[in-house]
Enzyme design. Sequence first.
Site, PDB file in Angstrom:
ATOM      1  N   ASP A 277       0.850  -1.185   0.000  1.00  0.00           N
ATOM      2  CA  ASP A 277       0.000   0.000   0.000  1.00  0.00           C
ATOM      3  C   ASP A 277       0.891   1.241   0.000  1.00  0.00           C
ATOM      4  O   ASP A 277       2.102   1.138   0.141  1.00  0.00           O
ATOM      5  CB  ASP A 277      -0.946   0.010   1.215  1.00  0.00           C
ATOM      6  CG  ASP A 277      -0.223  -0.314   2.499  1.00  0.00           C
ATOM      7  OD1 ASP A 277       0.959   0.064   2.638  1.00  0.00           O
ATOM      8  OD2 ASP A 277      -0.835  -0.935   3.386  1.00  0.00           O
TER       9      ASP A 277
ATOM     10  N   ASP B 136       1.488   4.922   1.684  1.00  0.00           N
ATOM     11  CA  ASP B 136       1.169   5.854   2.766  1.00  0.00           C
ATOM     12  C   ASP B 136       1.774   7.208   2.443  1.00  0.00           C
ATOM     13  O   ASP B 136       2.885   7.302   1.921  1.00  0.00           O
ATOM     14  CB  ASP B 136       1.746   5.339   4.089  1.00  0.00           C
ATOM     15  CG  ASP B 136       1.200   3.967   4.433  1.00  0.00           C
ATOM     16  OD1 ASP B 136      -0.028   3.805   4.453  1.00  0.00           O
ATOM     17  OD2 ASP B 136       2.010   3.043   4.650  1.00  0.00           O
TER      18      ASP B 136
ATOM     19  N   ASP C 150       9.466   4.101  13.005  1.00  0.00           N
ATOM     20  CA  ASP C 150      10.077   2.983  13.731  1.00  0.00           C
ATOM     21  C   ASP C 150      11.481   2.623  13.231  1.00  0.00           C
ATOM     22  O   ASP C 150      12.459   2.715  13.973  1.00  0.00           O
ATOM     23  CB  ASP C 150       9.149   1.754  13.749  1.00  0.00           C
ATOM     24  CG  ASP C 150       8.515   1.434  12.405  1.00  0.00           C
ATOM     25  OD1 ASP C 150       8.888   2.061  11.390  1.00  0.00           O
ATOM     26  OD2 ASP C 150       7.643   0.541  12.354  1.00  0.00           O
TER      27      ASP C 150
HETATM   28  P1  ATP Z   1       3.749  -2.722   5.104  1.00  0.00           P
HETATM   29  O1  ATP Z   1       2.594  -1.800   4.763  1.00  0.00           O
HETATM   30  O2  ATP Z   1       4.413  -3.296   3.947  1.00  0.00           O
HETATM   31  O3  ATP Z   1       3.413  -3.688   6.162  1.00  0.00           O
HETATM   32  P2  ATP Z   1       4.845  -0.303   6.148  1.00  0.00           P
HETATM   33  O4  ATP Z   1       6.235   0.081   6.543  1.00  0.00           O
HETATM   34  O5  ATP Z   1       4.202   0.546   5.102  1.00  0.00           O
HETATM   35  O6  ATP Z   1       4.887  -1.812   5.761  1.00  0.00           O
HETATM   36  P3  ATP Z   1       2.645   0.405   7.819  1.00  0.00           P
HETATM   37  O7  ATP Z   1       2.113  -0.329   8.985  1.00  0.00           O
HETATM   38  O8  ATP Z   1       1.805   0.553   6.612  1.00  0.00           O
HETATM   39  O9  ATP Z   1       4.025  -0.286   7.467  1.00  0.00           O
HETATM   40  O10 ATP Z   1       3.093   1.836   8.343  1.00  0.00           O
HETATM   41  C1  ATP Z   1       3.513   2.874   7.477  1.00  0.00           C
HETATM   42  C2  ATP Z   1       4.670   3.624   8.094  1.00  0.00           C
HETATM   43  O11 ATP Z   1       4.269   4.219   9.329  1.00  0.00           O
HETATM   44  C3  ATP Z   1       5.868   2.753   8.454  1.00  0.00           C
HETATM   45  O12 ATP Z   1       6.730   2.582   7.383  1.00  0.00           O
HETATM   46  C4  ATP Z   1       6.502   3.546   9.568  1.00  0.00           C
HETATM   47  O13 ATP Z   1       7.283   4.598   9.055  1.00  0.00           O
HETATM   48  C5  ATP Z   1       5.312   4.141  10.283  1.00  0.00           C
HETATM   49  N1  ATP Z   1       4.865   3.307  11.409  1.00  0.00           N
HETATM   50  C6  ATP Z   1       3.932   2.343  11.381  1.00  0.00           C
HETATM   51  N2  ATP Z   1       3.777   1.765  12.581  1.00  0.00           N
HETATM   52  C7  ATP Z   1       4.648   2.389  13.393  1.00  0.00           C
HETATM   53  C8  ATP Z   1       4.972   2.256  14.776  1.00  0.00           C
HETATM   54  N3  ATP Z   1       4.363   1.344  15.541  1.00  0.00           N
HETATM   55  N4  ATP Z   1       5.912   3.082  15.283  1.00  0.00           N
HETATM   56  C9  ATP Z   1       6.520   3.998  14.509  1.00  0.00           C
HETATM   57  N5  ATP Z   1       6.280   4.160  13.220  1.00  0.00           N
HETATM   58  C10 ATP Z   1       5.344   3.382  12.657  1.00  0.00           C
HETATM   59 MG    MG Z   2       2.186   0.420   4.476  1.00  0.00          MG
END
Ligand code: ATP
Ligand code: MG
Length: 468
Positions: free
Chosen positions: A73, A75, A157
């Site tokens: 996805d 963001d 994170d």
């Molecule tokens: P994927 O969607 O492939 O699982 P992602 O890195 O995009 O991986 P998401 O859960 O969609 O993960 O979160 C988007 C972004 O928000 C992350 O890349 C990170 O920068 C931030 N983020 C998400 N969860 C946390 C958290 N618990 N603490 C700090 N930052 C976070």
């Molecule tokens: Mg994501």
Amino acid sequence: MCKRVLGKSTTKQSNESHSSDPIVLTRDQHPVSRKLISPSALKVLYRLNKGGYDAYLVGGGVRDILLGIQPKDFDIVTNATPEEIKALFRNCRLIGRRFRLAHIVFGREIIEVATFRGHHDTSDKKTTQKTSKQSEHGMLLRDNIYGSIEEDAERRDFTINALYYSAKDYTVHDFANGVADIEARQIRLIGDPETRYREDPVRMLRAIRFATKLDMNMSKETEAPIKELGPLLENIPPARMFEEFLKLFMSGKAEENFNLLREYGLFKYFFPLVDQQLNQQTNIYIQPFIQQALRNTDKRINNDQRVTPAFLFATMLWYPLQEQIQQLQNGAHLTPQDAFFGALSEIMSEQQRSIAIPKRFQAVMKDILILQDKLTKREGKRAFKAFEHPKFRAGYDFLLLRSEIESTYSESGESSTLVELAKWWTDFQNNSHETKEQMIKTVSSNRIGARRSPRKRRKPRKKPTDIS
Ligand code: ATP
Ligand code: MG
């Protein structure tokens, strides 16, 4: 991955965990092209820019493109507040309490837009309390303080998740040496690992998930505190644990995630009863049973076949359920049915304290478990009834899995009935209606003690007396 990224990333030391000056990669220095970004995400970026705001693609969207993976996805992050975002998009709804976010809806696709997040240690205590809240364990309960892009990067994170792509000038801004860590295939927390895990213990699960998903290793400092801080996961609401369960177990890497969660002592925060049985090692089937189910799930997901978490819940809870049934039956004169439902309700109320399994999955899980008994009873119309059950296929697959594992790992011959039963159902499905009926007759006559005592003939009801 593109060599140009490699060249640039070596300009800073990769063990620096954060910095407010980003490394800026120009379009010719990275592989993020608009063709690789969802058109809806691009629309959102452009509209925010046109409205006078800064906007970036961030997180998995940028990281995965750098790794040559298709992002799950996209963001977006901006300096517009949620209300300002809402004013720009008709198809926008604001969600979340812990993190207030905007969802821009394009048919089935949702683009998540967050406002730059700021620090919590501001001297203005009054406003901080309103917008952020911390638990006694250091956990952030609310996190709605807005800030600059630099602050936002520090609040993310992992270094590899603090990469920002601008659709204005096509640059990638790397605030925490994430590109270098992508090159080194390292999962590294930004800032002090213990503090970051205390703020949000789910980051421990995310570290494991990204390590398996991206085929990377955790850096030493990121890995070190996990075993000790694991118990902080007890403070995570069961509904959030369910979400994390789905991400860990329903994304094609379930078996690897299971192994790592066990290794770091985190599996017990998902399935305490299962973890206990795995540790006791008294049941020889449970480990291979779970492992095989996870392997099958991964295979199905990677082949784009349908999967339901209910099947995994049934798998996880099958042997704890059997143990509980036996315990209830010990000394008590319960019917098998009462023992089954009593045990199931006890197991479920214990389980729900860790993961809040939504009702719709609980119902399917129950069906699969109940079918295990129904599939043994095949006389009369029972086999056809079981066959027509909406969850027959899942129940049958579950039976196959049980028979496969028990016949492989059984030390005595006790599994042969189960193997026969599984084979019977395999044949039953493949046969014509007539042969199916024949199979049922054979079962009825073969089953010792299966013949019911002849039904008593009901006395014909007395005809109501005519009172007219
Ligand atoms: P994927 O969607 O492939 O699982 P992602 O890195 O995009 O991986 P998401 O859960 O969609 O993960 O979160 C988007 C972004 O928000 C992350 O890349 C990170 O920068 C931030 N983020 C998400 N969860 C946390 C958290 N618990 N603490 C700090 N930052 C976070
Ligand atoms: Mg994501």
